[in-house]
Design an enzyme around this catalytic site. Structure first.
Site, short mmCIF file in Angstrom:
data_model
loop_
_atom_site.label_atom_id
_atom_site.label_comp_id
_atom_site.label_asym_id
_atom_site.label_seq_id
_atom_site.Cartn_x
_atom_site.Cartn_y
_atom_site.Cartn_z
N THR A 146 26.24 65.58 -87.76
CA THR A 146 26.61 66.77 -88.53
C THR A 146 25.74 66.93 -89.77
OG1 THR A 146 28.89 66.47 -87.79
CG2 THR A 146 28.55 67.91 -89.70
N HIS A 152 25.34 72.67 -90.26
CA HIS A 152 25.41 72.66 -88.80
C HIS A 152 26.41 71.62 -88.35
CE1 HIS A 152 21.88 75.20 -88.95
NE2 HIS A 152 21.38 74.34 -89.80
N SER A 159 29.63 72.42 -85.66
CA SER A 159 29.95 72.65 -84.24
C SER A 159 28.70 72.92 -83.42
CB SER A 159 30.91 73.84 -84.12
OG SER A 159 32.10 73.58 -84.80
N TRP A 184 29.37 64.47 -93.94
CA TRP A 184 30.65 64.07 -93.34
C TRP A 184 30.47 62.89 -92.40
CZ3 TRP A 184 34.65 65.73 -95.82
CH2 TRP A 184 34.62 67.00 -96.41
N LEU A 200 29.59 61.28 -78.16
CA LEU A 200 30.83 61.94 -78.59
C LEU A 200 31.89 61.86 -77.50
CD1 LEU A 200 29.47 65.10 -80.46
CD2 LEU A 200 30.26 62.97 -81.44
N GLN A 230 72.75 68.40 -83.36
CA GLN A 230 72.07 68.85 -82.14
C GLN A 230 70.66 69.36 -82.44
OE1 GLN A 230 74.66 71.62 -80.17
NE2 GLN A 230 76.03 70.01 -79.46
N GLU A 245 34.73 65.29 -83.99
CA GLU A 245 34.51 65.04 -82.54
C GLU A 245 34.79 66.29 -81.72
OE1 GLU A 245 33.36 62.22 -81.53
OE2 GLU A 245 33.73 60.90 -83.24
N THR A 296 35.92 70.46 -82.66
CA THR A 296 37.17 71.09 -83.09
C THR A 296 37.97 71.53 -81.86
OG1 THR A 296 36.20 73.29 -83.11
CG2 THR A 296 35.97 72.02 -85.15
#
Ligand SMILES: Cc1cc2nc3c(=O)[nH]c(=O)nc-3n(C[C@H](O)[C@H](O)[C@H](O)COP(=O)(O)OP(=O)(O)OC[C@H]3O[C@@H](n4cnc5c(N)ncnc54)[C@H](O)[C@@H]3O)c2cc1C
Length: 388
Positions: free
Chosen positions: A136, A140, A142, A166, A243, A283, A367, A369
């Site tokens: 990542t 960039h 996804s 990240w 991945l 309940q 990993e 979305t």
């Protein structure tokens, strides 16, 4: 007599003695070594990653589904059960183990040269060296095909420039598997973190996965010898295959976070009285508990099925997408529902539920979305790619 949610369907009968034994060993480690401290680690936003890596290494949990080079060669089901128990402790610990084994070690094991495997895998399996996986970038996520980190040839050397964002374990890592664009498409590199030009900065102010170290990696004209690239990793298929490995662990891991929430909630609901009786006896509470237990069992059966396919060498990426999409989504729904049953106590760090719920927000995103997994499944169902 009451039964635990995962005992409702006698699912243990589907596991081998060895699988149950591995699960028991990891559960004990988490109970003794993690549970007493994890709420503090989370609150402080730091975790003793090196110490834990050594302990996980001693138990054979790092790269446990790989063979040779000090790896345990365990079945996919055994690996999954270990992920479940780790994540019942905290998603951050399962992330440490997943990134080490399924991303960094797997990339070297599957795509590296014999020298790279000999150099890195035994110390990584032992927890003496920590790895991270840099795909990542700030712009960039996804869409890794658009990555801008570049690797260019200079004589026989490689020179890497760019940045990764990240990245789990980056601030504590000894080696990073870095994916970069070359004149010849995407390639992977094993980059020692002490190479001049590499810096890793801890990402602060996370509200999720706080018991996990996450960083930004800057690559400023990082010069590497010719043998730093992973010779068998050709194109984006290579990081995507890593991945798939890691997502498989998440399919199981998410169930661990959900189980821990449900266990804590059942315990709480039996003891908490309102209107003169335990809230577990209402309940509306029982409807919630029953629905959550049903989802947990379904998730377990799904994970078991996928891992049995993996052990038979027949697991396909879109099948892992089904598991990741469902089990993380349901685990998060369970965590949020458990939170309601604890009332105000549900938001307290005295109970594990809000921590798990917050962690699962990251697990939902990394990993791949949920939306990306829906698109993977949608493409398989329709033959039409709807990514762009
Ligand atoms: C705690 C943490 C640890 C991480 N660890 C690692 C790591 O170790 N290594 C690593 O490489 N990465 C890591 N990541 C990064 C993670 O993989 C990315 O965050 C993820 O891929 C999503 O990318 P993004 O955050 O850039 O979001 P974006 O890609 O910007 O997406 C934002 C939103 O847009 C949606 N979206 C994007 N494209 C489409 C589309 N075509 N159709 C419909 N919706 C779309 C997404 O589903 C999402 O809802 C980590 C992230 C976190 C939070």
């Amino acid at each position: 007599m009451v039964v635990a949610p995962l005992d409702l369907l006698d699912l243990d009968t589907s596991l081998s003695d060895e699988e149950r034994q591995i699960r028991g060993v990891v559960r004990q480690l988490i109970d003794e070594r993690v549970r007493p401290h994890v709420a503090d680690w989370y609150e402080q936003g730091r975790v003793p990653a090196r110490e834990l890596a050594l302990e996980f290494g001693r138990l054979g949990l790092l790269g446990m589904h790989l063979t040779g080079y000090g790896c345990a060669g365990a079945s996919a089901v055994a690996y999954g059960l270990a992920c479940l128990e780790l994540e019942a402790g905290d998603s951050g610990l399962r992330s440490l183990v997943s990134v080490q084994g399924s991303l960094a070690m797997y990339a070297i094991w599957r795509y590296g040269s014999e020298e790279q495997k000999q150099r890195w895998l035994p110390p990584m399996a032992a927890g003496e060296a920590i790895g991270c996986f840099g795909l990542t970038e700030p712009d960039h996520g996804s869409d890794p095909a658009s990555m801008t980190t570049r690797a260019r040839r200079d004589g026989t050397d490689w020179v890497l420039t760019g940045g990764k964002m990240w990245i789990t374990n980056a601030p504590v890592a000894d080696v990073a598997v870095i994916w970069a664009r070359t004149d010849d498409g995407v390639r992977g590199f094993a980059v020692p973190m002490d190479t001049p030009g590499v810096t890793a900065r801890e990402i602060r102010h996370k509200m999720s996965l706080r018991a996990s170290s996450t960083g930004e990696i800057v690559l400023d004209d990082v010069r590497l010898p010719a043998d730093a690239w992973l010779p068998e990793a050709i194109g984006l298929r290579a990081p995507l295959s890593c991945l798939t490995e890691a997502r498989h662990g998440i399919v199981w891991g998410a169930l661990g976070a959900a189980r821990d929430c449900l266990d804590a909630t059942l315990d709480y609901a039996r003891g908490r009285e309102q209107f003169g009786r335990p809230i577990a006896g209402f309940q509306l509470t029982q409807a919630k508990l029953a629905d959550m237990a049903v989802e947990l069992q379904k998730g377990f059966l799904l994970a078991l099925h996928l891992s049995r396919l993996a052990d038979a060498g027949r697991l396909r990426p879109e099948q892992v997408s089904v598991g990741k999409l469902n089990n993380v989504r349901e685990a998060l729904a369970i965590a949020r529902q458990c939170r309601t049953i604890l009332g105000a106590n549900g938001i307290s760090g005295e109970y594990p539920i809000m921590r798990h719920a917050n962690n699962l927000e990251s697990v939902l995103t990394y990993e791949g979305t949920s939306e990306i997994h829906q698109l993977v499944i949608g493409e398989k169902l329709t033959g039409l790619a709807a990514f762009a």
